[in-house]
Design a protein around this motif. Structure first.
Motif, PDB file in Angstrom:
ATOM      1  N   SER A 136       0.837  -1.187   0.000  1.00 56.17           N
ATOM      2  CA  SER A 136       0.000   0.000   0.000  1.00 56.17           C
ATOM      3  C   SER A 136       0.880   1.248   0.000  1.00 56.17           C
ATOM      4  O   SER A 136       1.830   1.337   0.772  1.00 56.17           O
ATOM      5  CB  SER A 136      -0.890  -0.012   1.239  1.00 56.17           C
ATOM      6  OG  SER A 136      -1.398   1.273   1.469  1.00 56.17           O
ATOM      7  N   ALA A 137       0.558   2.193  -0.866  1.00 58.89           N
ATOM      8  CA  ALA A 137       1.332   3.442  -0.894  1.00 58.89           C
ATOM      9  C   ALA A 137       0.970   4.329   0.279  1.00 58.89           C
ATOM     10  O   ALA A 137       1.814   5.049   0.795  1.00 58.89           O
ATOM     11  CB  ALA A 137       1.088   4.173  -2.208  1.00 58.89           C
ATOM     12  N   ASN A 138      -0.278   4.280   0.703  1.00 56.46           N
ATOM     13  CA  ASN A 138      -0.713   5.071   1.852  1.00 56.46           C
ATOM     14  C   ASN A 138      -0.400   4.285   3.121  1.00 56.46           C
ATOM     15  O   ASN A 138      -1.028   3.266   3.405  1.00 56.46           O
ATOM     16  CB  ASN A 138      -2.212   5.349   1.736  1.00 56.46           C
ATOM     17  CG  ASN A 138      -2.687   6.315   2.786  1.00 56.46           C
ATOM     18  OD1 ASN A 138      -1.995   6.571   3.759  1.00 56.46           O
ATOM     19  ND2 ASN A 138      -3.868   6.855   2.596  1.00 56.46           N
ATOM     20  N   LEU A 139       0.572   4.786   3.897  1.00 52.40           N
ATOM     21  CA  LEU A 139       1.031   3.995   5.042  1.00 52.40           C
ATOM     22  C   LEU A 139       0.010   3.981   6.171  1.00 52.40           C
ATOM     23  O   LEU A 139      -0.014   3.051   6.970  1.00 52.40           O
ATOM     24  CB  LEU A 139       2.366   4.540   5.535  1.00 52.40           C
ATOM     25  CG  LEU A 139       3.490   4.294   4.529  1.00 52.40           C
ATOM     26  CD1 LEU A 139       4.704   5.110   4.877  1.00 52.40           C
ATOM     27  CD2 LEU A 139       3.848   2.833   4.491  1.00 52.40           C
ATOM     28  N   VAL A 140      -0.859   5.002   6.246  1.00 51.77           N
ATOM     29  CA  VAL A 140      -1.888   4.985   7.284  1.00 51.77           C
ATOM     30  C   VAL A 140      -2.847   3.823   7.061  1.00 51.77           C
ATOM     31  O   VAL A 140      -3.167   3.059   7.982  1.00 51.77           O
ATOM     32  CB  VAL A 140      -2.642   6.330   7.308  1.00 51.77           C
ATOM     33  CG1 VAL A 140      -3.784   6.280   8.286  1.00 51.77           C
ATOM     34  CG2 VAL A 140      -1.703   7.446   7.684  1.00 51.77           C
ATOM     35  N   SER A 141      -3.275   3.650   5.814  1.00 56.37           N
ATOM     36  CA  SER A 141      -4.176   2.526   5.550  1.00 56.37           C
ATOM     37  C   SER A 141      -3.430   1.206   5.653  1.00 56.37           C
ATOM     38  O   SER A 141      -4.029   0.178   6.008  1.00 56.37           O
ATOM     39  CB  SER A 141      -4.845   2.673   4.192  1.00 56.37           C
ATOM     40  OG  SER A 141      -3.886   2.892   3.213  1.00 56.37           O
ATOM     41  N   ALA A 142      -2.108   1.203   5.379  1.00 59.91           N
ATOM     42  CA  ALA A 142      -1.336  -0.024   5.579  1.00 59.91           C
ATOM     43  C   ALA A 142      -1.367  -0.441   7.044  1.00 59.91           C
ATOM     44  O   ALA A 142      -1.535  -1.620   7.365  1.00 59.91           O
ATOM     45  CB  ALA A 142       0.102   0.194   5.123  1.00 59.91           C
ATOM     46  N   ILE A 143      -1.259   0.562   7.951  1.00 57.64           N
ATOM     47  CA  ILE A 143      -1.285   0.225   9.383  1.00 57.64           C
ATOM     48  C   ILE A 143      -2.682  -0.200   9.808  1.00 57.64           C
ATOM     49  O   ILE A 143      -2.858  -1.200  10.516  1.00 57.64           O
ATOM     50  CB  ILE A 143      -0.796   1.426  10.209  1.00 57.64           C
ATOM     51  CG1 ILE A 143       0.687   1.642   9.958  1.00 57.64           C
ATOM     52  CG2 ILE A 143      -1.043   1.210  11.685  1.00 57.64           C
ATOM     53  CD1 ILE A 143       1.239   2.849  10.615  1.00 57.64           C
ATOM     54  N   ILE A 144      -3.694   0.534   9.359  1.00 57.11           N
ATOM     55  CA  ILE A 144      -5.056   0.212   9.789  1.00 57.11           C
ATOM     56  C   ILE A 144      -5.455  -1.179   9.327  1.00 57.11           C
ATOM     57  O   ILE A 144      -5.975  -1.982  10.093  1.00 57.11           O
ATOM     58  CB  ILE A 144      -6.058   1.235   9.219  1.00 57.11           C
ATOM     59  CG1 ILE A 144      -5.897   2.572   9.894  1.00 57.11           C
ATOM     60  CG2 ILE A 144      -7.485   0.768   9.434  1.00 57.11           C
ATOM     61  CD1 ILE A 144      -6.892   3.573   9.383  1.00 57.11           C
ATOM     62  N   LEU A 145      -5.198  -1.481   8.054  1.00 53.91           N
ATOM     63  CA  LEU A 145      -5.772  -2.686   7.468  1.00 53.91           C
ATOM     64  C   LEU A 145      -4.835  -3.872   7.472  1.00 53.91           C
ATOM     65  O   LEU A 145      -5.245  -4.976   7.132  1.00 53.91           O
ATOM     66  CB  LEU A 145      -6.217  -2.397   6.028  1.00 53.91           C
ATOM     67  CG  LEU A 145      -7.309  -1.336   5.932  1.00 53.91           C
ATOM     68  CD1 LEU A 145      -7.604  -1.020   4.490  1.00 53.91           C
ATOM     69  CD2 LEU A 145      -8.559  -1.808   6.616  1.00 53.91           C
ATOM     70  N   ASP A 146      -3.559  -3.660   7.847  1.00 54.82           N
ATOM     71  CA  ASP A 146      -2.658  -4.808   7.838  1.00 54.82           C
ATOM     72  C   ASP A 146      -1.975  -5.010   9.193  1.00 54.82           C
ATOM     73  O   ASP A 146      -2.239  -5.998   9.879  1.00 54.82           O
ATOM     74  CB  ASP A 146      -1.603  -4.625   6.746  1.00 54.82           C
ATOM     75  CG  ASP A 146      -0.901  -5.920   6.438  1.00 54.82           C
ATOM     76  OD1 ASP A 146      -0.360  -6.518   7.391  1.00 54.82           O
ATOM     77  OD2 ASP A 146      -0.882  -6.347   5.272  1.00 54.82           O
ATOM     78  N   TYR A 147      -1.143  -4.051   9.624  1.00 50.25           N
ATOM     79  CA  TYR A 147      -0.404  -4.249  10.872  1.00 50.25           C
ATOM     80  C   TYR A 147      -1.337  -4.279  12.071  1.00 50.25           C
ATOM     81  O   TYR A 147      -1.133  -5.029  13.012  1.00 50.25           O
ATOM     82  CB  TYR A 147       0.617  -3.132  11.057  1.00 50.25           C
ATOM     83  CG  TYR A 147       1.761  -3.186  10.086  1.00 50.25           C
ATOM     84  CD1 TYR A 147       2.656  -4.236  10.117  1.00 50.25           C
ATOM     85  CD2 TYR A 147       1.939  -2.193   9.140  1.00 50.25           C
ATOM     86  CE1 TYR A 147       3.705  -4.293   9.227  1.00 50.25           C
ATOM     87  CE2 TYR A 147       2.994  -2.239   8.253  1.00 50.25           C
ATOM     88  CZ  TYR A 147       3.876  -3.295   8.301  1.00 50.25           C
ATOM     89  OH  TYR A 147       4.900  -3.341   7.427  1.00 50.25           O
ATOM     90  N   ARG A 148      -2.340  -3.399  12.067  1.00 50.16           N
ATOM     91  CA  ARG A 148      -3.247  -3.308  13.217  1.00 50.16           C
ATOM     92  C   ARG A 148      -4.662  -3.703  12.809  1.00 50.16           C
ATOM     93  O   ARG A 148      -5.632  -3.041  13.179  1.00 50.16           O
ATOM     94  CB  ARG A 148      -3.254  -1.879  13.770  1.00 50.16           C
ATOM     95  CG  ARG A 148      -1.884  -1.324  13.996  1.00 50.16           C
ATOM     96  CD  ARG A 148      -1.548  -1.346  15.453  1.00 50.16           C
ATOM     97  NE  ARG A 148      -0.110  -1.160  15.629  1.00 50.16           N
ATOM     98  CZ  ARG A 148       0.454  -0.860  16.764  1.00 50.16           C
ATOM     99  NH1 ARG A 148      -0.279  -0.690  17.817  1.00 50.16           N
ATOM    100  NH2 ARG A 148       1.758  -0.753  16.863  1.00 50.16           N
ATOM    101  N   ALA A 149      -4.782  -4.769  12.064  1.00 48.39           N
ATOM    102  CA  ALA A 149      -6.099  -5.156  11.564  1.00 48.39           C
ATOM    103  C   ALA A 149      -7.024  -5.564  12.699  1.00 48.39           C
ATOM    104  O   ALA A 149      -8.230  -5.338  12.635  1.00 48.39           O
ATOM    105  CB  ALA A 149      -5.950  -6.293  10.565  1.00 48.39           C
TER     106      ALA A 149
END
Lengths: 184, 112
Positions: A136-149
């Motif tokens: 994901s290019a947007n790191l905020v959505s990377a954190i929301i939807l992957d690291y902190r799912a």
């Protein structure tokens, strides 16, 4: 102008707006003042380089104003409260206590990292590996939807429960008094 | 540091409203003010001088990005706040239908 000056201006605006919203007598003006405070918060998020948050806060504010106005904009709610109702001593004691809390907490703010120099221990990993690990290019959505799912799952559960609770509370009213119009 | 103090003052204004106001609607509004202050405080921590938003692109450098972690958590918090506000409003409307007042001192003196 440096960003801190802008933020001080916006925060001062928010504080004045909040005090206005709490002290004003008219209910509609009070709700609209809260809406202005929330929109100022959205602008502050834009200054702090958080565009996702600014959009979400903007939407949240509009929804909140719609809900509040729909629920509370009835003629019968606009009663003038008699001046004898306000307890002056209680207000004075509360203000003094809150002022003391503010005075003693200034030392705590000195211990925090200064504005503009965050620690970023965890964030360094996310910034370096976020794009390759999640795509994901947007790191905020990377954190929301992957690291902190799981966090997001919990959030959706809480939101679902809150909406379910609100709907249940309203539905009880419908059954008991069917003639009255739906308020929310 | 002046920004942190101003943000804390905003939180205290909300707390003042919760403690002293007798109107249920004003208490709900105070709670949302406290929510704004808490969210803004976390985002103030995340800001880095001369940094840009955490979205990767051709021109963006990873070293000069703000902290994305508080932004993700605050995004969660804002959405939850909306649900809580809706539920509080529903409760307040129900209380008004039962007691015909928003004054919490009068609601407390009535039984049932």
């Amino acid at each position: 102008m440096p960003i801190e000056t802008w933020l001080i201006f916006i925060l001062g605006f928010m504080i004045v707006g909040s005090i206005m919203a709490l002290e004003i007598k008219d209910l509609l003006s009070s709700i609209i003042a809260i809406g202005i405070v929330g929109l100022a918060l959205s602008v502050a998020f834009l200054f702090l380089q958080a565009p996702d948050l600014a959009i979400v806060q903007f939407l949240f504010e509009i929804f909140a104003i719609i809900i509040l106005i729909l629920a509370f904009l009835k003629k019968e709610y606009h009663k003038k409260d008699d001046p004898s109702n306000t307890n002056k001593i209680l207000t004075l004691v509360t203000v003094i206590t809150l002022g003391a809390i503010l005075f003693f907490s200034i030392d705590v703010f000195k211990a925090l990292p200064a504005f503009g120099e965050p620690y970023m221990n965890t964030a360094k990993y996310y910034l370096e590996n976020g794009a390759t690990e999640t795509g994901s290019a947007n790191l905020v959505s990377a954190i929301i939807l992957d690291y902190r799912a799981y966090d997001t799952l919990g959030e959706v559960t809480v939101l679902f429960t809150a909406i379910l609770g609100a709907l249940t509370i309203i539905r009880i009213k419908k059954k008991s008094s069917g003639t009255e119009e739906d308020v929310v | 540091m002046i920004l942190y103090i101003l943000c804390f003052i905003l939180l205290l204004v909300g707390l003042y409203g919760v403690l002293t106001k007798k109107d249920l609607i004003k208490i709900i509004l105070s709670l949302s003010i406290m929510g704004y202050a808490a969210n803004l405080f976390l985002i103030l921590f995340a800001y880095k001088n001369d940094a840009i938003f955490p979205i990767l692109s051709e021109s963006a450098v990873q070293e000069a990005m703000v902290d994305p972690l508080p932004q993700a958590l605050v995004l969660t918090s804002i959405v939850i706040e909306l649900g809580i506000t809706a539920m509080l409003v529903a409760l307040a409307v129900r209380l008004y239908q039962k007691y015909k007042t928003f004054d919490i001192t009068k609601i407390r003196s009535l039984s049932g």
